[in-house]
Design an enzyme around this catalytic site. Structure first.
Site, PDB file in Angstrom:
ATOM      1  N   SER A 246       0.851  -1.188   0.000  1.00  0.00           N
ATOM      2  CA  SER A 246       0.000   0.000   0.000  1.00  0.00           C
ATOM      3  C   SER A 246       0.886   1.237   0.000  1.00  0.00           C
ATOM      4  O   SER A 246       2.100   1.150   0.214  1.00  0.00           O
ATOM      5  CB  SER A 246      -0.896   0.021   1.243  1.00  0.00           C
ATOM      6  OG  SER A 246      -0.101   0.280   2.381  1.00  0.00           O
ATOM      7  N   LYS A 247       0.236   2.351  -0.238  1.00  0.00           N
ATOM      8  CA  LYS A 247       0.971   3.603  -0.232  1.00  0.00           C
ATOM      9  C   LYS A 247       1.564   3.853   1.155  1.00  0.00           C
ATOM     10  O   LYS A 247       2.692   4.319   1.282  1.00  0.00           O
ATOM     11  CB  LYS A 247       0.025   4.746  -0.613  1.00  0.00           C
ATOM     12  CG  LYS A 247       0.739   5.932  -1.182  1.00  0.00           C
ATOM     13  CD  LYS A 247      -0.222   7.072  -1.428  1.00  0.00           C
ATOM     14  CE  LYS A 247      -0.584   7.691  -0.106  1.00  0.00           C
ATOM     15  NZ  LYS A 247      -1.418   8.867  -0.193  1.00  0.00           N
TER      16      LYS A 247
END
Ligand code: GLU
Length: 302
Positions: free
Chosen positions: A229-230
């Protein structure tokens, strides 16, 4: 064209990474294999989580990988009326209720205990809207195309939020309204959403919406066992052809499609042609998670 209609529905909270490529690619191949439609929906219902420019980056990344979608892009930010109508229908069946409780108040419980089900506890406070998960369809069962028979009691998962206290729509409501509105027959997405499906089936049942088929995919994990994920700094997908080719090949390998080595440096379009012709869901090992290789995680310098 067959009646198949699939979609990729990213939240534009940042650029796409290797994990999102897996979901986009699998849903694309699954649609194209049968000559179906593949649609793009940008799930931008939560503006504070969506930095300006992220959606544009996603569109460019998909194009660069040759993942061309059919028809105009659907955006969730202008679907307020449709979501409001759905909430109203649930409310009129007593399947949704306003709730003033804060997470802090129920922190000692595994899920929200439903205190506001029979009347709002503190009506002067900002109100969220929650689903009466105990009153709708129970249990929820479906045949996942990869993970076989699934059976959940939504009441055990809790009364999920449909509209937040700040007035923003929640994912669970928006996703079922738009999947129906776009005539989606097949949802292909990550395993992290498998346990959201019971609420979505419950909502589809209550709202009289068609129920798509579901295919959940193994999640790509980083070395610490976290979903890419970011937040955990998964690098953005590259947009230049040279970097795209080996990455697309690794994505096909991650989906257990065994792409020939000779395709590893072939243009994206050529790899996709091969992958469409050979797409086989039965090849995917039904594991909840897959480790990412160092190469998948390498930073892609533009
Ligand atoms: N917008 C969701 C996400 O980016 C995916 C929604 C879905 O595929 O149902 O995680």
């Amino acid at each position: 064209m067959t009646g198949y209609r699939g979609r990729f529905a990213p939240t534009p909270s940042g650029a796409l990474h290797f994990g999102s490529l897996i979901a986009a690619l699998a849903s694309f191949l699954d649609a194209r294999r049968v000559g179906g439609h593949w649609l793009l929906r940008i799930e931008d219902i939560d503006p504070p989580r969506c930095p300006p420019g992220a959606a544009d980056t996603i569109l460019r990344q998909l194009e660069a990988f040759g993942l061309h979608w059919d028809g105009p892009t659907r955006w969730q930010h202008d679907r307020d009326e449709a979501y409001a109508a759905a909430l109203e229908r649930l409310r009129s069946q007593d399947l949704a209720y306003p709730c003033s409780c804060s997470r802090k108040q129920w922190r000692d419980f595994p899920t929200y205990p439903g205190w506001c089900r029979h009347g709002v506890q503190e009506p002067d406070k900002p109100l969220a809207w929650r689903l009466r998960s105990d009153k709708g369809l129970r249990p929820v069962t479906w045949q996942d195309r990869l993970f076989n028979t699934q059976r959940f009691d939504p009441a055990a998962l809790g009364d999920v939020v449909l509209k937040r206290k700040d007035g923003l729509w929640a994912y669970q409501l928006a996703v079922v309204v738009d999947d129906d509105d776009q005539g989606i027959t097949d949802v292909v997405r990550g395993f992290d959403l498998l346990d959201n499906t019971p609420w979505q089936r419950q909502l589809q049942h209550a709202l009289g919406l068609a129920e798509p088929r579901y295919l959940h995919l193994p999640l790509v994990m980083n070395r610490d066992g976290q979903k890419l994920s970011k937040q955990n700094l998964a690098p953005a997908l590259p947009e230049d052809e040279r970097a795209i080719r080996p990455l697309l090949h690794r994505a096909l390998a991650t989906l257990d499609q065994a792409p020939p080595e000779t395709l590893a440096l072939a243009p994206a379009a050529e790899q996709l042609d091969w992958a469409i012709a050979h797409w086989d869901v039965d090849r995917i090992r039904p594991e909840a998670a897959r480790p990412a290789t160092d190469a998948d995680m390498a930073a892609h310098t533009p």
